[in-house]
Scaffold this motif. Structure first.
Motif, short mmCIF file in Angstrom:
data_model
loop_
_atom_site.label_atom_id
_atom_site.label_comp_id
_atom_site.label_asym_id
_atom_site.label_seq_id
_atom_site.Cartn_x
_atom_site.Cartn_y
_atom_site.Cartn_z
N GLY A 126 -2.63 10.63 7.22
CA GLY A 126 -2.50 9.50 8.13
C GLY A 126 -3.81 8.80 8.40
O GLY A 126 -3.86 7.57 8.48
N ARG A 127 -4.90 9.55 8.55
CA ARG A 127 -6.19 8.95 8.85
C ARG A 127 -6.86 8.35 7.62
O ARG A 127 -7.47 7.29 7.70
N PHE A 128 -6.79 9.03 6.47
CA PHE A 128 -7.70 8.71 5.38
C PHE A 128 -7.06 8.08 4.15
O PHE A 128 -7.77 7.68 3.24
N VAL A 129 -5.73 7.96 4.09
CA VAL A 129 -5.12 7.35 2.91
C VAL A 129 -5.47 5.87 2.83
O VAL A 129 -5.42 5.26 1.74
N LEU B 14 2.81 4.87 8.69
CA LEU B 14 2.50 4.77 7.27
C LEU B 14 3.56 3.94 6.54
O LEU B 14 3.24 3.05 5.74
N ALA B 15 4.83 4.23 6.81
CA ALA B 15 5.91 3.49 6.16
C ALA B 15 5.91 2.03 6.59
O ALA B 15 6.19 1.13 5.79
N GLY B 16 5.56 1.77 7.85
CA GLY B 16 5.56 0.40 8.36
C GLY B 16 4.56 -0.50 7.66
O GLY B 16 4.77 -1.72 7.59
N LEU C 100 -0.35 -1.07 13.62
CA LEU C 100 0.08 0.15 12.93
C LEU C 100 -1.10 1.10 12.71
O LEU C 100 -0.99 2.31 12.90
N ARG C 101 -2.26 0.57 12.31
CA ARG C 101 -3.43 1.42 12.11
C ARG C 101 -3.98 1.92 13.45
O ARG C 101 -4.52 3.02 13.54
N LEU C 102 -3.85 1.09 14.50
CA LEU C 102 -4.22 1.53 15.84
C LEU C 102 -3.37 2.74 16.24
O LEU C 102 -3.88 3.75 16.73
N GLY C 103 -2.06 2.62 16.02
CA GLY C 103 -1.16 3.73 16.34
C GLY C 103 -1.43 4.96 15.50
O GLY C 103 -1.41 6.09 16.00
N ALA C 104 -1.70 4.74 14.21
CA ALA C 104 -1.99 5.88 13.33
C ALA C 104 -3.21 6.65 13.83
O ALA C 104 -3.24 7.88 13.77
N ALA D 2 4.70 6.15 -0.76
CA ALA D 2 4.44 7.50 -1.26
C ALA D 2 3.67 8.32 -0.24
O ALA D 2 3.94 9.52 -0.06
N SER D 3 2.73 7.70 0.44
CA SER D 3 1.97 8.44 1.45
C SER D 3 2.86 8.83 2.63
O SER D 3 2.71 9.92 3.21
N ALA D 4 3.81 7.95 3.00
CA ALA D 4 4.75 8.29 4.07
C ALA D 4 5.64 9.45 3.65
O ALA D 4 5.93 10.36 4.46
#
Length: 401
Positions: free
Chosen positions: A4-7, A68-70, A83-87, A147-149
């Motif tokens: 979640g952080r680094f992809v 990630l999916a979003g 989305l990145r703020l939430g991640a 794929a990451s999700a």
């Protein structure tokens, strides 16, 4: 949490090339993630019950997958920003809950167990890096996020049963002496302040390197070398915490923290001081082998001092450093990335200096009272305070009774 952080780091070039993301917007998305990480860490500090809740853990895991999916469902920079703020926020909450759980449940277990658990962050980096490396030729930026999700879903299933840290015993049962130690006296605050300064400075230096290391390598070498170096960072990080914990059988946490920071500073500076593939790959290994180890050592030292909410406070300072790091490095980027790496190495060396101050009079066994330790630096004798005490045996991994 590692995914979640680094992809975002390996997917970013695809978004630049295929989604029309500008360099400035890409930097803003990274900053949003760091701000979110701070929000999550502060939430764990202000509301300690969040760190002990299975509902919060599972909700954060699911929300991280959704973030990630979003990313694949829109091309709106504003939506990406949220989305990145939430991640970042969900990642911080997951990390604080998992770290607190390790520090409480595994205190009597061999040090390699929590060490391997912290290595999961490195596994997430390596897996997400390999995933994107494969999809670079066969997929798009959207498929990389999907794929990451999917990868995060599989890891969430494994993490679902993690038990958060239990509620602490009431102070009445612990007795007045234990309550006073948990509150933290002047000497405890002095040690914690040195630790907090060291870990915050590490956040600044680490994130500069983590953000610009691949770009600095790509500046003089083919792009495949930079991508491969990022995967190598993750692979080196997987066993790093367990290895640092094994070293704790002979040396104390402050000594190991100092050593790890010096090694990391050398690794960060290497690509700026020496060119070539060998320097790039060695730098990746040294960076990957230390940045998670530094976290486990610092968090373990904070828990060992029994400072209230040590994990959340240290994580908050670390996340503030992550926000500050890119800001102070940006003016140097007009001349390439090498000066930024040298700045990062200098900041990590400053963190090492703070770790050196932490060593002075550090209570290697908390059975020693604060007043006993205040008289001077009584280091343990070989086999007693280093290899023999639970404090050093679990270096960087757990809190002692």
């Amino acid at each position: 949490m590692g995914v979640g952080r680094f992809v975002y780091t390996p997917i970013l070039p695809l978004m630049h090339a295929q989604a029309g993301l500008s360099a400035g917007a890409g930097a803003n998305l990274a900053t949003a993630n760091y701000v979110g990480y701070l929000v999550g860490a502060l939430a764990g500090t202000v509301v300690p019950r969040l760190v002990r809740s299975s509902v919060v853990l599972r909700g954060s895991l699911l929300a991280l997958v959704a973030s990630l999916a979003g990313m694949a469902l829109t091309q709106s920079t504003v939506v990406w920003l949220f989305l990145r703020l939430g991640a970042g926020a969900f990642s911080a909450m997951i990390f604080v809950i998992a770290a607190s759980s390790l520090l409480s449940h595994l205190r009597e277990h061999p040090a390699h167990l929590p060490g391997w658990a912290f290595g999961g962050v490195g596994a997430g980096i390596a897996l997400s890096g390999l995933l994107v490396l494969v999809l670079r030729t066969a997929g798009t930026w959207r498929s990389a996020w999907w794929a990451s999700a999917a990868l995060a879903v599989l890891l969430t299933l494994v993490a679902w049963g993690l038990r958060p840290e239990p509620e602490p015993e009431p102070a009445v049962r612990q007795g007045p002496a234990a309550s006073a130690r948990r509150a933290g006296g002047p000497q405890t605050r002095r040690w914690f302040n040195a630790l907090f300064a060291s870990y915050t400075l590490e956040g600044i230096g680490y994130i500069i390197a983590g953000t610009f290391l691949v770009a600095a390598i790509n500046q003089t070498l083919p792009g495949s070398i930079g991508s491969g170096a990022w995967v190598l960072v993750g692979l080196a990080a997987i066993p790093s915490s367990a290895l640092w914990a094994a070293l704790g059988r002979r040396w104390s946490r402050p000594d190991l923290l100092l050593a790890a920071l010096v090694v990391q500073a050398a690794g960060i500076a290497l690509p700026a001081l020496a060119g070539g593939v060998a320097a790039a790959l060695i730098s990746a290994v040294l960076f990957g082998a230390t940045f998670i180890g530094v976290s486990t050592l610092a968090l373990g030292a904070g828990a060992h001092l029994r400072f209230p909410r040590a994990v959340a406070l240290l994580t908050a300072g670390y996340s503030v450093g992550q926000i500050v790091g890119p800001m102070v490095a940006t003016p140097l980027l007009h001349h390439g990335y090498h000066q930024a790496l040298l700045l990062a190495a200098a900041v990590v060396l400053a963190a090492a200096l703070a770790a050196f101050l932490l060593r002075l009079g550090f209570p290697h066994t908390m059975s020693e009272t604060i007043t006993e330790r205040a008289g001077g630096d009584r280091r343990p004798t070989p086999g007693a305070g280093a290899a023999g005490s639970s404090s050093s045996r679990e270096a960087g991994a757990s809190a002692e009774a």
